[in-house]
Structures are given as C-alpha cells and as structure tokens.
Design a protein around this motif. Structure first.
Motif, short mmCIF file in Angstrom:
data_model
loop_
_atom_site.label_atom_id
_atom_site.label_comp_id
_atom_site.label_asym_id
_atom_site.label_seq_id
_atom_site.Cartn_x
_atom_site.Cartn_y
_atom_site.Cartn_z
N ARG A 1 82.95 62.83 50.12
CA ARG A 1 84.04 61.98 49.67
C ARG A 1 83.60 61.22 48.42
NH1 ARG A 1 85.91 57.84 53.49
NH2 ARG A 1 87.69 57.78 52.06
N SER B 1 89.99 59.98 45.24
CA SER B 1 89.56 59.45 46.52
C SER B 1 90.49 59.82 47.67
CB SER B 1 89.43 57.92 46.45
OG SER B 1 90.67 57.34 46.11
N TRP C 1 84.70 58.27 45.30
CA TRP C 1 85.54 57.21 44.75
C TRP C 1 85.15 57.02 43.29
CZ3 TRP C 1 85.04 52.76 42.06
CH2 TRP C 1 86.18 51.95 41.95
N PHE D 1 81.84 56.66 51.59
CA PHE D 1 81.86 57.56 50.43
C PHE D 1 80.46 58.14 50.19
CE2 PHE D 1 85.38 54.58 49.43
CZ PHE D 1 86.41 55.51 49.37
N VAL E 1 80.08 56.88 44.84
CA VAL E 1 80.87 55.78 44.29
C VAL E 1 80.48 55.68 42.82
CG1 VAL E 1 81.31 53.31 44.28
CG2 VAL E 1 81.11 54.52 46.46
N LYS F 1 82.37 67.43 46.38
CA LYS F 1 83.60 67.75 47.12
C LYS F 1 83.52 69.13 47.75
CE LYS F 1 87.41 64.81 46.05
NZ LYS F 1 88.88 64.74 45.89
#
Length: 387
Positions: free
Chosen positions: A245, A195, A247, A158, A161, A240
């Motif tokens: 990525r 996610s 989460w 990721f 996070v 994004k």
C-alpha cells in the motif's frame, strides 16, 4: 468551434473526473505515535552535491526521532568532495550517526542513483531496520519529518509513505516552471487514486520515500528496478505489484534546496526523463504532443481566433476552457505562495514542457538521452538482464 468544444469537455472531465488532482489538500494523513518506535535507516545517494549538503544534511542529522535511527550517505563517485564534506558536517553538527561510503562505478544495467541506493540499503540491512527512508541529497527535512513519516506509515498500514518535497521557487524561471511541474505530475498520478484500495495508479516522489524494509525485499527493490531512470514511479509500481500500500501527498516541512535559476537548468531537469516517461515510444510522443496542444494551447488560440474572426461561439468556448484551466492551476500557485496572475499563463508554460518533451526524444535518438551528471543511460531494453 467543435475542436474547441472538445477541449472544453476535456477540461470539464479533468476538473471532476481525474481524482481532483488540482486540489492541494492531500497532506500526511491523520496519525498516532506508536508505543514503540521502530528502528529506521536513512539512505542518501549523493553525486557532486557539495553545493547543497550544508543546507540538507544537517537537517537529517538533527531529526527528533524517539527510536533508533542513523544515516547512510552513499558518495556516488563525486568529484567535488561530497563525502569529505558530509563527514565534516557530521563532526560539526552532531546528531544522528552518519556513515559515508562509496560503491564504485555502477555496472552495466544500473542507473547511478539506484546503484548507490542498493549499496546504502545493503549497509542499512545490517542494522535490521523496520523502515528505510530514501531521500535525495538536496532535500531538507523539518525536525519532526522522520517522526511524522513513521507515525503515518504505522497508523495507516502503508508500505510506502512519500511526500512531494516543496521545490525551490525564487528565480523568475522557477516561479514560471516549477509549480507547473508538480501540477502536471499530480495530473498524471492523482494523489487520491494512489492510496485508494484496488487502484492501479502508483507513484512516489523520489526525494522523500519511507519504505518498509520487509516490503523492499518482497518487491526486489532496488534490484528489480535497477535500470529505471524514473526510479520513484518504478519503485511505487514494484511495491503495488507486490501487494503493498502506498500513500503520496504534498509536503509542508520537506523542501528541496537545489536551485534552478536558469531556464537551461529546468530544461535539463525535465528533458532528461520526459521521453523515458513515454517509454521511448514515438506513438506515445505524438499522442502527448497532440494532447498538450488540444488541452493547453487550443483554448487561448481559439479565444484569439474567435475574437479576430468575429466568431463569438469559438471565442466563448475558448475563454471557458482557459478559465477552467487557470482555475485548476490556482491552488498549486497558492501552495507555492505565488501570485495568481501566473495561472492564465499556464498554456505558455505547457508549450515549454511540450518543447522539452520533444527535445528529450531528440536527445534520446542522438544517443544523449537520460543524461545526468556525466552519465548517459541506455534504453531499458538495450541492457542485459542480469537476473
């Protein structure tokens, strides 16, 4: 009766079709520790935070992190001795190295927090960190918080996070309003969707964001979002948009220590950004008010009207919609360790949020919108693009 049926249908869709937003089991994903722990810099923007720093800053300095880590606290024009207190806390508690700095007043087109973040990130980049932890001055971290965040990002690949810090719920108004705040946020931005590969849903929780330093450069953070009042969502969208990525989930050992003892305090917290969330669009405001009324206020009104008028069909539909609503709210109340009898009161809490949203719009048109700690921020398209 038919309008109430629409409300019930909306709740059935929210129950099953909105990413199971009401579930509270989205916690840090399974992770393993990296063989070599990457260097991390922690950036803490702080403006007039002397009241909360004694509870929050020592928890950052005491992080049990096996790699190289240090903390940069950016004193954003405080008038209460925030910077001096931070230095004293570091001298008293020890732990991770602390640098306290101040960037001066933000230029036109920047929010104060993002200007402070920019300054902190610039200082941090001289240490060549692989990750940046952006965390608010009121957030207290468990001893293994940084370790777990980095391990989760490393394991899952990721770029961000983020954990939604557990907000304080001690006063009666906090118990009534705060769990609903997180519930509504999860409804707007279902954590499971964020996610998911290919999903356009993007959000983060600004109190705790671990960001890959290389991604920050690629996504032009924070410069590319410098005017954003809702900076955490803007950051997630930028990441994004750059192919990163994300989460996002609920925290177990990351807590906000900021008190909101009075309704006035909570009202200001919500109203300062509610209309910005609607992009300062009057049509979106009308749609939001109508939607809140249909989904949250109509079920108890229909039940009452049906019983009073002897209309069993309307009463039953209203009762069913209200039951589904309360059922979806119960997990959030359990997460906040609050009594479940608060669940049926969600329509009344939603009515408060409706009033806060309207007040946010009124303050905006009076020129006092998005005001926080002595600063009022202009609508984004009212500031010059310095890029």
């Amino acid at each position: 009766m038919w309008i109430t049926a629409v409300s019930l249908a909306a709740w059935c869709w929210l129950l099953l079709g909105q990413g199971f937003f009401w579930r509270t089991d989205v916690r840090l994903p399974p992770h393993r520790e990296p063989e070599a722990w990457p260097p991390v810099c922690v950036v803490v923007p702080a403006r007039d935070e002397a009241a909360v720093l004694p509870e929050s800053l020592p928890s950052l300095l005491a992080q049990d992190y096996p790699g190289r880590a240090e903390v940069f606290l950016v004193d954003d024009g405080s008038s209460d001795g925030t910077g001096a207190l931070a230095r004293e806390l570091a001298r008293r508690h020890g732990g991770l190295p602390l640098t306290v700095s101040s960037p001066g007043e933000p230029p036109r087109g920047w929010t104060g927090k993002l200007w402070a973040v920019r300054h902190g990130v610039s200082l941090a980049r001289a240490r060549a960190p692989e990750y940046l932890l952006l965390t608010d001055a009121d957030i207290a971290h468990g001893p293994a918080s940084l370790r777990e965040l980095v391990a989760a990002a490393h394991t899952g690949g990721f770029d961000v996070v983020s954990q939604m810090a557990r907000l304080r719920v001690e006063s009666p108004w906090e118990r009534f309003v705060v769990p609903a705040f997180v519930y509504f946020f999860a409804q707007l931005y279902p954590f499971r969707w964020i996610s998911r590969e290919g999903s356009r849903t993007a959000a983060a929780a600004g109190g705790c964001v671990l960001l890959r330093a290389a991604t920050a450069r690629t996504a032009c953070i924070p410069d590319g979002i410098r005017h954003s009042v809702i900076d955490d969502v803007a950051l997630a969208r930028a990441v994004k948009g750059a192919g990163g990525r994300i989460w996002l989930g609920l925290a177990d050992r990351v807590d906000s220590v900021r008190p909101y003892p009075r309704l006035h305090d909570l009202w200001r917290m919500v109203a300062r950004s509610a209309y910005a969330q609607l992009r300062h669009n009057p049509l979106l405001l009308l749609g939001t008010v109508a939607g809140l009324a249909l989904v949250y206020l109509l079920p108890p009104a229909a039940l009452t009207a049906g019983v009073t008028a002897g209309d069993p069909a309307t009463a039953v539909l209203g009762a069913l919609a209200w039951t589904v609503m309360a059922g979806t709210y119960a997990p959030m109340l359990r997460y906040y360790r609050q009594p479940l009898w608060l669940a049926p009161l969600l329509p009344f809490t939603a009515f408060l949020y409706l009033l806060m949203t309207i007040d946010s719009a009124l303050q905006h048109y009076r020129g006092r919108g998005a005001a926080w700690k002595g600063r009022t921020y202009a609508r984004p398209d009212a500031v010059p693009d310095e890029g």
